[in-house]
Design a protein around this motif. Structure first.
Motif, PDB file in Angstrom:
ATOM      1  N   TYR A   1      51.723 113.010  12.620  1.00 35.20           N
ATOM      2  CA  TYR A   1      51.607 114.043  11.582  1.00 35.20           C
ATOM      3  C   TYR A   1      50.293 113.945  10.816  1.00 35.20           C
ATOM      4  N   ASP A   2      49.870 112.737  10.472  1.00 35.65           N
ATOM      5  CA  ASP A   2      48.645 112.587   9.676  1.00 35.65           C
ATOM      6  C   ASP A   2      47.420 113.119  10.414  1.00 35.65           C
ATOM      7  N   ALA A   3      47.482 113.163  11.737  1.00 37.96           N
ATOM      8  CA  ALA A   3      46.333 113.637  12.516  1.00 37.96           C
ATOM      9  C   ALA A   3      46.234 115.159  12.552  1.00 37.96           C
ATOM     10  N   LEU A   4      47.317 115.865  12.154  1.00 43.27           N
ATOM     11  CA  LEU A   4      47.324 117.324  12.277  1.00 43.27           C
ATOM     12  C   LEU A   4      46.123 117.963  11.593  1.00 43.27           C
ATOM     13  N   ARG A   5      45.859 117.565  10.361  1.00 46.35           N
ATOM     14  CA  ARG A   5      44.797 118.208   9.581  1.00 46.35           C
ATOM     15  C   ARG A   5      43.475 117.433   9.625  1.00 46.35           C
ATOM     16  N   HIS A   6      43.448 116.366  10.418  1.00 50.00           N
ATOM     17  CA  HIS A   6      42.190 115.634  10.624  1.00 50.00           C
ATOM     18  C   HIS A   6      41.563 115.976  11.971  1.00 50.00           C
ATOM     19  N   ARG A   7      42.328 116.621  12.859  1.00 49.39           N
ATOM     20  CA  ARG A   7      41.797 116.979  14.168  1.00 49.39           C
ATOM     21  C   ARG A   7      40.952 118.246  14.040  1.00 49.39           C
ATOM     22  N   HIS A   8      39.671 118.127  14.311  1.00 50.29           N
ATOM     23  CA  HIS A   8      38.775 119.278  14.311  1.00 50.29           C
ATOM     24  C   HIS A   8      37.820 119.137  15.494  1.00 50.29           C
ATOM     25  N   THR A   9      37.528 120.233  16.143  1.00 54.88           N
ATOM     26  CA  THR A   9      36.585 120.207  17.260  1.00 54.88           C
ATOM     27  C   THR A   9      35.184 119.854  16.749  1.00 54.88           C
ATOM     28  N   SER A  10      34.567 118.864  17.380  1.00 57.57           N
ATOM     29  CA  SER A  10      33.228 118.433  16.982  1.00 57.57           C
ATOM     30  C   SER A  10      32.211 118.836  18.045  1.00 57.57           C
ATOM     31  N   ARG A  11      31.296 119.722  17.673  1.00 57.20           N
ATOM     32  CA  ARG A  11      30.211 120.122  18.570  1.00 57.20           C
ATOM     33  C   ARG A  11      28.926 119.399  18.192  1.00 57.20           C
TER      34      ARG A  11
ATOM     35  N   VAL B   1      47.423 114.915  23.243  1.00 55.48           N
ATOM     36  CA  VAL B   1      46.270 114.067  23.550  1.00 55.48           C
ATOM     37  C   VAL B   1      45.247 114.139  22.418  1.00 55.48           C
ATOM     38  N   LEU B   2      44.967 115.331  21.919  1.00 55.61           N
ATOM     39  CA  LEU B   2      43.975 115.480  20.849  1.00 55.61           C
ATOM     40  C   LEU B   2      44.425 114.770  19.570  1.00 55.61           C
ATOM     41  N   LEU B   3      45.697 114.888  19.224  1.00 60.32           N
ATOM     42  CA  LEU B   3      46.191 114.217  18.022  1.00 60.32           C
ATOM     43  C   LEU B   3      46.169 112.696  18.197  1.00 60.32           C
ATOM     44  N   GLN B   4      46.553 112.225  19.397  1.00 58.67           N
ATOM     45  CA  GLN B   4      46.501 110.783  19.640  1.00 58.67           C
ATOM     46  C   GLN B   4      45.067 110.277  19.582  1.00 58.67           C
TER      47      GLN B   4
ATOM     48  N   GLY C   1      34.222 117.226  13.448  1.00 59.07           N
ATOM     49  CA  GLY C   1      33.809 118.601  13.194  1.00 59.07           C
ATOM     50  C   GLY C   1      34.393 119.106  11.883  1.00 59.07           C
ATOM     51  N   PRO C   2      33.861 120.201  11.371  1.00 59.08           N
ATOM     52  CA  PRO C   2      34.407 120.768  10.132  1.00 59.08           C
ATOM     53  C   PRO C   2      35.712 121.515  10.412  1.00 59.08           C
ATOM     54  N   ALA C   3      36.504 121.670   9.381  1.00 60.51           N
ATOM     55  CA  ALA C   3      37.713 122.487   9.503  1.00 60.51           C
ATOM     56  C   ALA C   3      37.308 123.945   9.713  1.00 60.51           C
ATOM     57  N   THR C   4      37.990 124.631  10.591  1.00 61.03           N
ATOM     58  CA  THR C   4      37.745 126.058  10.804  1.00 61.03           C
ATOM     59  C   THR C   4      38.878 126.854  10.166  1.00 61.03           C
ATOM     60  N   PRO C   5      38.622 128.103   9.797  1.00 60.22           N
ATOM     61  CA  PRO C   5      39.616 128.858   9.021  1.00 60.22           C
ATOM     62  C   PRO C   5      40.871 129.161   9.822  1.00 60.22           C
ATOM     63  N   ARG C   6      41.959 129.348   9.105  1.00 65.03           N
ATOM     64  CA  ARG C   6      43.228 129.737   9.698  1.00 65.03           C
ATOM     65  C   ARG C   6      43.809 130.914   8.918  1.00 65.03           C
ATOM     66  N   ARG C   7      44.488 131.781   9.653  1.00 68.36           N
ATOM     67  CA  ARG C   7      45.156 132.894   9.008  1.00 68.36           C
ATOM     68  C   ARG C   7      46.291 132.387   8.126  1.00 68.36           C
ATOM     69  N   PRO C   8      46.555 133.060   7.015  1.00 69.79           N
ATOM     70  CA  PRO C   8      47.639 132.600   6.132  1.00 69.79           C
ATOM     71  C   PRO C   8      48.989 132.724   6.829  1.00 69.79           C
ATOM     72  N   VAL C   9      49.913 131.864   6.426  1.00 74.57           N
ATOM     73  CA  VAL C   9      51.250 131.866   7.014  1.00 74.57           C
ATOM     74  C   VAL C   9      51.913 133.227   6.856  1.00 74.57           C
ATOM     75  N   THR C  10      51.693 133.880   5.737  1.00 71.95           N
ATOM     76  CA  THR C  10      52.314 135.180   5.508  1.00 71.95           C
ATOM     77  C   THR C  10      51.897 136.220   6.534  1.00 71.95           C
ATOM     78  N   GLU C  11      50.775 135.980   7.192  1.00 69.83           N
ATOM     79  CA  GLU C  11      50.283 136.926   8.198  1.00 69.83           C
ATOM     80  C   GLU C  11      50.849 136.657   9.576  1.00 69.83           C
ATOM     81  N   VAL C  12      51.275 135.425   9.831  1.00 72.03           N
ATOM     82  CA  VAL C  12      51.718 135.079  11.176  1.00 72.03           C
ATOM     83  C   VAL C  12      53.229 134.810  11.271  1.00 72.03           C
ATOM     84  N   LEU C  13      53.929 134.777  10.134  1.00 70.99           N
ATOM     85  CA  LEU C  13      55.356 134.457  10.126  1.00 70.99           C
ATOM     86  C   LEU C  13      56.163 135.634   9.606  1.00 70.99           C
ATOM     87  N   GLU C  14      57.145 136.043  10.396  1.00 72.83           N
ATOM     88  CA  GLU C  14      58.075 137.108  10.009  1.00 72.83           C
ATOM     89  C   GLU C  14      59.458 136.494   9.820  1.00 72.83           C
ATOM     90  N   LEU C  15      60.123 136.859   8.738  1.00 67.82           N
ATOM     91  CA  LEU C  15      61.452 136.353   8.437  1.00 67.82           C
ATOM     92  C   LEU C  15      62.483 137.434   8.765  1.00 67.82           C
TER      93      LEU C  15
END
Length: 329
Positions: free
Chosen positions: A116-126, A265-268, A314-328
């Protein structure tokens, strides 16, 4: 955990963690539906965010959705929730890619929580990595991570690594000669010069381009068509550490499994202190993809080429807000 304790707020938290997953050109080709009555989260592909020229069969779209599904599993495990996954549950709905029934966690679910801790630390590095070799035990751990998701990770030797890098250069030439492919990449790439466009929550921002390469580079140069002032130059590692992720077959279900294996693999790798990037260019052209496979390995179909090493994240790249991708519902 009983499904009656999983409410919409919990589902939103899980999806918010899930969408940190990578996708081709950071297009984020997914949307979710949470069924309150059953505690099921549905994962749908979004054809409006598909790469029609370079991913006509939606293979890369499925990989990205598989990666987001794995993150959902990790987040659920960390929150003490099980996620029973079903792939392609409805043959009449090609864009319903998976379901995750939330409930009591199993021992396997609980084992995912360590990532779990790796979720927000994984960023593509170019950016360039050092020439320090990745130790064999670390590579063995990444191979094991892929196997847990039913896939195979192989480490090409020096000869085959050079062959893959040559295919990367061939793929770049293919894109340069194809106006539709160039336009597709351009549509998902930031335009740093001229009138600044409105901030966007998808695509590749200029700060994620990395430096220009003073020679051959194993990463895609998103800044080639959009010069960035003071971007700078750098020499990339002479012998990149590549890894090939593959599956026995080449079906939609295998693509989803490969996406989950890719993210595992990326998170590990992130948890092991590695920087990572993905080199997908030769996989986007059918005439090149077959040649990426190592002829000495019993891998059926290569789904992703990874670059591993020690270097700046790499730096964090933007993500769409949850309200835009989740329907209840």
């Amino acid at each position: 955990m009983a499904t009656d304790r999983i409410d919409a707020d919990t589902a939103a938290v899980l999806v918010g963690d899930a969408v940190t997953a990578p996708s081709m050109h950071n297009a984020q080709p997914w949307r979710f539906v949470f069924r309150r009555a059953t505690g099921v989260i549905e994962l749908h592909g979004d054809p409006e965010r598909a790469m029609k020229r370079t991913d006509p069969d939606h293979r890369a779209l499925h990989l990205g959705c598989g990666a987001v599904l794995f993150n959902l599993r990790v987040s659920a495990a960390w929150h003490g929730i099980g996620a029973e996954v079903g792939l392609l549950p409805d043959s009449s709905d090609a864009w319903l890619l998976a379901t995750a029934a939330l409930g009591t966690p199993t021992a396997e679910d609980q084992g995912l929580a360590v990532l779990y801790d790796a979720l927000r630390h994984r960023h593509t590095s170019r950016r360039p990595f050092s020439d320090e070799a990745v130790p064999p035990p670390v590579l063995d751990g990444l191979r094991a991570a892929a196997r847990l998701e039913g896939c195979r990770l192989t480490i090409p030797d020096r000869w085959h690594t050079e062959a893959v890098l040559s295919l990367v250069r061939d793929a770049e030439h293919h894109e340069e000669m194809d106006p539709l492919a160039r336009a597709e990449t351009d549509a998902w790439t930031a335009h740093p010069q001229g009138v600044a466009p409105a901030p966007r929550d998808d695509g590749i921002p200029a700060e994620a381009f990395g430096p220009r390469s003073a020679g051959p580079t194993p990463v895609r140069d998103f800044g080639r068509a959009h010069p960035v002032p003071d971007r700078g130059w750098a020499v990339f590692e002479e012998h990149p550490q590549l890894a090939l992720l593959g599956t026995p077959n080449d079906t939609a279900a295998e693509w989803l499994r490969a996406g989950q294996a890719l993210e595992r693999v990326l998170l590990q790798a992130t948890a092991d202190g590695l920087a990572t990037s993905m080199t997908s260019q030769p996989l986007e052209w059918p005439e090149l993809r077959w040649a990426v496979r190592d002829p000495l390995e019993s891998m059926g179909h290569v789904q992703m080429v990874l670059r591993l090493g020690y270097g700046p994240p790499g730096p964090a790249t933007p993500r769409r807000p949850v309200t835009e991708v989740l329907e209840l519902r």
